[in-house]
Write an enzyme that holds these catalytic residues in place. Structure first.
Site, PDB file in Angstrom:
ATOM      1  N   HIS A 126       0.817  -1.212   0.000  1.00 15.82           N
ATOM      2  CA  HIS A 126       0.000   0.000   0.000  1.00 15.82           C
ATOM      3  C   HIS A 126       0.852   1.264   0.000  1.00 15.82           C
ATOM      4  O   HIS A 126       1.920   1.313   0.587  1.00 15.82           O
ATOM      5  CB  HIS A 126      -0.957  -0.002   1.195  1.00 15.82           C
ATOM      6  CG  HIS A 126      -0.264  -0.038   2.517  1.00 15.82           C
ATOM      7  ND1 HIS A 126       0.183   1.088   3.162  1.00 15.82           N
ATOM      8  CD2 HIS A 126       0.064  -1.085   3.316  1.00 15.82           C
ATOM      9  CE1 HIS A 126       0.745   0.751   4.307  1.00 15.82           C
ATOM     10  NE2 HIS A 126       0.689  -0.568   4.423  1.00 15.82           N
ATOM     11  N   ASP A 127       0.367   2.262  -0.734  1.00 17.40           N
ATOM     12  CA  ASP A 127       0.957   3.598  -0.782  1.00 17.40           C
ATOM     13  C   ASP A 127       2.341   3.637  -1.414  1.00 17.40           C
ATOM     14  O   ASP A 127       3.060   4.616  -1.252  1.00 17.40           O
ATOM     15  CB  ASP A 127       0.994   4.229   0.618  1.00 17.40           C
ATOM     16  CG  ASP A 127      -0.384   4.296   1.248  1.00 17.40           C
ATOM     17  OD1 ASP A 127      -1.252   4.978   0.672  1.00 17.40           O
ATOM     18  OD2 ASP A 127      -0.604   3.648   2.286  1.00 17.40           O
ATOM     19  N   GLY A 144       4.835  -1.278   2.584  1.00 10.49           N
ATOM     20  CA  GLY A 144       4.065  -0.065   2.339  1.00 10.49           C
ATOM     21  C   GLY A 144       4.915   1.194   2.305  1.00 10.49           C
ATOM     22  O   GLY A 144       5.981   1.263   2.905  1.00 10.49           O
TER      23      GLY A 144
END
Length: 189
Positions: A126-127, A144
């Site tokens: 994520h991100d 992440g």
């Protein structure tokens, strides 16, 4: 390969009516495409591909069996918001690759540039922001919030800790754990 404007969806595939499917797209057997997905022109989902969440895939990208794209982030801070995954043009996403959407507290977007190669079982957390022409060999993983600049190459079974920056043109050796930033054009072993 000649590009066609005709879209082909296998009768066993499940494509949400709200999904936006470009021209000349091929969606193979047993694929699942969610309602908030945009698939660009001339993409190929070979078979058994899952694309969910708020995901957009650029033109000419090929996605192989058992890839799972746009699933919720693997983060205890995620609150269920409509975060996104954006994949660029002309990428090759091989078997069993996973890419998650972003989280609300970090801008809400995971992004992958153009002309990237993700080999078998790679993971983009994520991100993450992944640049153009990045290659991730089998089983490489990004935690992440990583920033990966253009032309980076990851060897097989390498792993990058969250919040790490990998500079342009760097090479990460196979079976290497990266816990700190890597300078542009550096070699990490």
């Amino acid at each position: 390969m000649l590009e066609t404007t005709e879209t082909s969806i296998d009768p066993t595939a499940r494509v949400a009516p709200e999904a936006v499917i470009g021209k000349g797209v091929t969606i193979g057997p047993y694929c699942v495409v969610g309602p908030n997905v945009v698939i660009g022109d001339h993409c190929r989902l070979i078979s058994h591909v899952i694309v969910g969440g708020h995901t957009s895939i650029g033109r000419g990208t090929s996605i192989y069996s058992f890839a799972s794209l746009g699933t919720p982030p693997q983060s205890v801070k995620y609150r269920g918001g409509p975060t996104r995954l954006i994949i660029g043009d002309d990428c090759e996403i091989r078997e069993s690759v996973t890419m998650n959407t972003g989280t609300e507290d970090a801008g809400g977007v995971t992004s992958v540039g153009d002309k990237c190669l993700f080999m078998v079982s790679t993971h983009v957390g994520h991100d993450c922001i992944v640049g153009n022409n990045v290659t991730m060999a089998n089983n490489a993983a990004l935690g992440g919030h990583c920033l990966v600049e253009d032309y980076v190459i990851f060897g097989g079974n390498s792993a990058v800790h969250q919040f790490v920056r990998i500079g342009e043109g760097a090479m990460i050796a196979g079976m290497t754990g990266i816990g700190a930033d890597v300078i542009p054009f550096g070699f990490a072993i």
